[in-house]
Design an enzyme around this catalytic site. Structure first.
Site, PDB file in Angstrom:
ATOM      1  N   HIS A  72      31.895  45.634  26.468  1.00  0.00           N
ATOM      2  CA  HIS A  72      33.141  46.282  26.895  1.00  0.00           C
ATOM      3  C   HIS A  72      33.977  46.660  25.693  1.00  0.00           C
ATOM      4  O   HIS A  72      34.229  45.841  24.827  1.00  0.00           O
ATOM      5  CB  HIS A  72      33.969  45.341  27.774  1.00  0.00           C
ATOM      6  CG  HIS A  72      33.293  45.035  29.057  1.00  0.00           C
ATOM      7  ND1 HIS A  72      32.916  46.020  29.920  1.00  0.00           N
ATOM      8  CD2 HIS A  72      32.918  43.882  29.623  1.00  0.00           C
ATOM      9  CE1 HIS A  72      32.330  45.470  30.967  1.00  0.00           C
ATOM     10  NE2 HIS A  72      32.306  44.175  30.805  1.00  0.00           N
ATOM     11  N   TYR A 201      43.370  43.212  34.411  1.00  0.00           N
ATOM     12  CA  TYR A 201      44.365  42.153  34.576  1.00  0.00           C
ATOM     13  C   TYR A 201      45.560  42.783  35.298  1.00  0.00           C
ATOM     14  O   TYR A 201      46.196  43.689  34.739  1.00  0.00           O
ATOM     15  CB  TYR A 201      44.819  41.635  33.203  1.00  0.00           C
ATOM     16  CG  TYR A 201      43.775  40.834  32.459  1.00  0.00           C
ATOM     17  CD1 TYR A 201      42.710  41.465  31.810  1.00  0.00           C
ATOM     18  CD2 TYR A 201      43.866  39.444  32.383  1.00  0.00           C
ATOM     19  CE1 TYR A 201      41.760  40.725  31.117  1.00  0.00           C
ATOM     20  CE2 TYR A 201      42.918  38.693  31.684  1.00  0.00           C
ATOM     21  CZ  TYR A 201      41.871  39.340  31.061  1.00  0.00           C
ATOM     22  OH  TYR A 201      40.930  38.617  30.380  1.00  0.00           O
ATOM     23  N   PRO A 293      42.535  29.958  31.492  1.00  0.00           N
ATOM     24  CA  PRO A 293      41.478  30.959  31.314  1.00  0.00           C
ATOM     25  C   PRO A 293      41.954  32.397  31.109  1.00  0.00           C
ATOM     26  O   PRO A 293      41.135  33.283  30.850  1.00  0.00           O
ATOM     27  CB  PRO A 293      40.661  30.853  32.613  1.00  0.00           C
ATOM     28  CG  PRO A 293      41.541  30.194  33.600  1.00  0.00           C
ATOM     29  CD  PRO A 293      42.503  29.348  32.835  1.00  0.00           C
ATOM     30  N   LYS A 297      39.133  32.386  26.514  1.00  0.00           N
ATOM     31  CA  LYS A 297      38.888  31.815  25.184  1.00  0.00           C
ATOM     32  C   LYS A 297      38.120  30.497  25.138  1.00  0.00           C
ATOM     33  O   LYS A 297      37.629  30.111  24.068  1.00  0.00           O
ATOM     34  CB  LYS A 297      40.239  31.584  24.477  1.00  0.00           C
ATOM     35  CG  LYS A 297      40.925  32.854  24.069  1.00  0.00           C
ATOM     36  CD  LYS A 297      40.165  33.514  22.938  1.00  0.00           C
ATOM     37  CE  LYS A 297      40.582  34.951  22.727  1.00  0.00           C
ATOM     38  NZ  LYS A 297      39.509  35.818  22.312  1.00  0.00           N
ATOM     39  N   TYR A 385      42.053  39.156  21.489  1.00  0.00           N
ATOM     40  CA  TYR A 385      41.085  39.165  22.594  1.00  0.00           C
ATOM     41  C   TYR A 385      39.643  39.250  22.070  1.00  0.00           C
ATOM     42  O   TYR A 385      38.760  38.534  22.549  1.00  0.00           O
ATOM     43  CB  TYR A 385      41.389  40.329  23.549  1.00  0.00           C
ATOM     44  CG  TYR A 385      40.819  40.116  24.934  1.00  0.00           C
ATOM     45  CD1 TYR A 385      41.596  39.642  25.979  1.00  0.00           C
ATOM     46  CD2 TYR A 385      39.470  40.367  25.201  1.00  0.00           C
ATOM     47  CE1 TYR A 385      41.073  39.425  27.248  1.00  0.00           C
ATOM     48  CE2 TYR A 385      38.937  40.151  26.461  1.00  0.00           C
ATOM     49  CZ  TYR A 385      39.745  39.684  27.479  1.00  0.00           C
ATOM     50  OH  TYR A 385      39.219  39.462  28.728  1.00  0.00           O
TER      51      TYR A 385
END
Ligand code: RFL
Ligand code: PHB
Length: 396
Positions: A72, A201, A293, A297, A385
């Site tokens: 991604h 998200y 979560p 990570k 990220y």
């Protein structure tokens, strides 16, 4: 029995440590409370940082990951009815994340260890650590043949949040930092092709929702819920309705609906135990720290710890140098706290808090607007990220 490094726990931390040690010619034995089938089927994480993927590939356990992992180049953030993309390739630059289920990493690592003649004892019980602050630590446990003892040079506590290793350290030697969150996630796995190529998200007044995936056929989705949420109140139709409501935006996108294969409630908390070592015991992964979560990570941090530990042990056995072992906790904690900060920040920005007032709500929306509207702020999210660089680590 005798080995160089006794490892408690066959999760990502314990298995990766055993694999890395083997590549440096160091023997280890892994002890696991559950069956092989149980650990190979346990549904958990799915997002691998670039550095985690690189390590798996470079150390020869990435063949299936390279074939089946879903690459991604970004994530999407939804709020106020609009969707915004954070483009990792552009912002980091050139770094990506890969979706590949944790249980697949576990299968690959177990296979690699067994193919190399590695020792993993499944279904052990009554694990007890002994002589931590002496030069002769040992692990006692019970298996189908009765009471066993392994004499070791070093012990690695890789037994997760509820293991025995952290509690084996005298309480006065440890400081535990914690933050609880007043919500949890209801997670599902569904037999439905992922309707978006990238994780989404969503911030919504009814609570946070997350869209993710496991394979071209399987979608993974989460909804913010109460910590004591009763799954019986969540028939499939209600879950899909709620997911569609919370992910709704002006682009009309909806997740594809399909049979729900698994439902669970996942608790959220932040925890760090310091220091991550005592005498000859080293804690790694969830045994030493837990992150909510939202930042994806936990598994990555577990792998980062054992990378540092394997390097320090390799140096000790090669040259007798103890300084890297002595600095293990301090080296790991710098990364751990940055990752704690990021996971807490993502969680605080995206969830609905019962205690929030109009000010808090508008501040949250302003933060999302800033993160998606400012290149500097998007870059900060993106670099965290995809995974911060490994510091204090010489090449393996
Ligand atoms: P684990 O995986 O918990 O492994 C510990 C192992 O130790 C065994 N054990 C014992 N064995 C012998 N004797 C005892 N007394 C023992 N006590 C325990 C356990 O059976 C187990 O096999 O810890 P480790 O290796 O530190 O790995 C940590 C990760 O598993 C965890 O951080 C992640 O799953 C967190 N996480 C995520 N991490 C990510 O990097 N990316 C993600 O996308 C992500 N998503 C998630 C997640 C965790 C989730 N849940 C369920 C907590 C999504 C979810 C839903
Ligand atoms: C997942 O795919 O399970 C997942 C993705 C992103 C997260 C957490 C979990 O932040």
């Amino acid at each position: 029995m005798r080995t160089q490094v006794g490892i408690v726990g066959a999760g990502p931390a314990g298995l990766m440590l055993s694999h890395l040690l083997h590549l440096s010619g160091i023997e280890s034995v892994v002890l696991e409370a559950h069956t092989r089938q149980y650990v190979e089927e346990r549904v958990r994480a799915g997002v691998l940082e670039q550095g985690t993927v690189d390590l798996l590939v470079e150390t020869g356990v990435g063949a299936r990951l390279k074939r089946q992992g879903l690459l991604h180049n970004g994530i999407k953030l939804s709020f106020g009815g609009k969707r915004h993309r954070i483009d990792f390739q552009d912002l980091t630059p050139g770094r990506t994340i890969t979706v590949y289920a944790q249980q697949e990493v576990i299968k690959d690592l177990i296979q690699a260890r067994l193919d190399a003649g590695g020792e993993i004892h499944f279904e052990v019980s009554d694990v007890r650590l002994d002589g931590l602050d002496t030069a002769a630590p040992a692990i006692h446990f019970r298996n189908s043949r009765g009471e066993q003892k392994i004499a070791c040079d070093f012990l690695a506590g890789c037994d997760g949040t509820y293991g025995v290793s952290r509690d084996s350290i005298p309480a006065r030697e440890l400081e535990v930092f914690e933050r609880a969150y007043p919500f949890a996630w209801l997670g599902i796995l569904a037999e439905a092709p992922p309707a978006s190529e990238e994780p989404i998200y969503s911030h919504h007044e009814r609570g946070f929702a997350l869209f993710s995936m496991r394979s071209p056929q399987i979608t993974r989705l989460y909804l913010q819920c109460a910590p004591d949420e009763d799954l019986a109140q969540w028939p499939d139709a209600r879950i899909w309705d709620e997911l569609c409501t919370r992910h709704a935006a002006t682009d009309g996108w909806k997740p594809a609906v399909g049979p729900i294969l698994q439902k669970s409630v996942i608790g959220m908390r932040s925890m760090v135990a310091e220091p991550m070592q005592f005498g000859r015991l080293f804690l790694a992964g969830d045994a030493a720290h837990v992150v909510p979560p939202t930042g994806a990570k936990g598994m990555n941090l577990a792998i980062a710890d054992v990378r540092v530990l394997a390097r320090a042990l390799a140096e000790f056995y090669a040259s007798g140098r103890k300084d890297l072992l002595d600095q293990y906790s301090a080296t790991c904690l710098r990364r751990v706290w940055k990752v704690q900060r990021f996971s807490w920040w993502m969680t605080s920005m995206l969830h609905r808090f019962d205690t929030e007032n109009g000010f808090d709500h508008r501040r949250q929306l302003a933060e999302l607007d800033y993160v998606t509207g400012s290149r500097a702020a998007s870059m900060s999210l993106a670099e965290n990220y995809v995974g911060l660089p490994m510091e204090g680590l010489l090449a393996l």
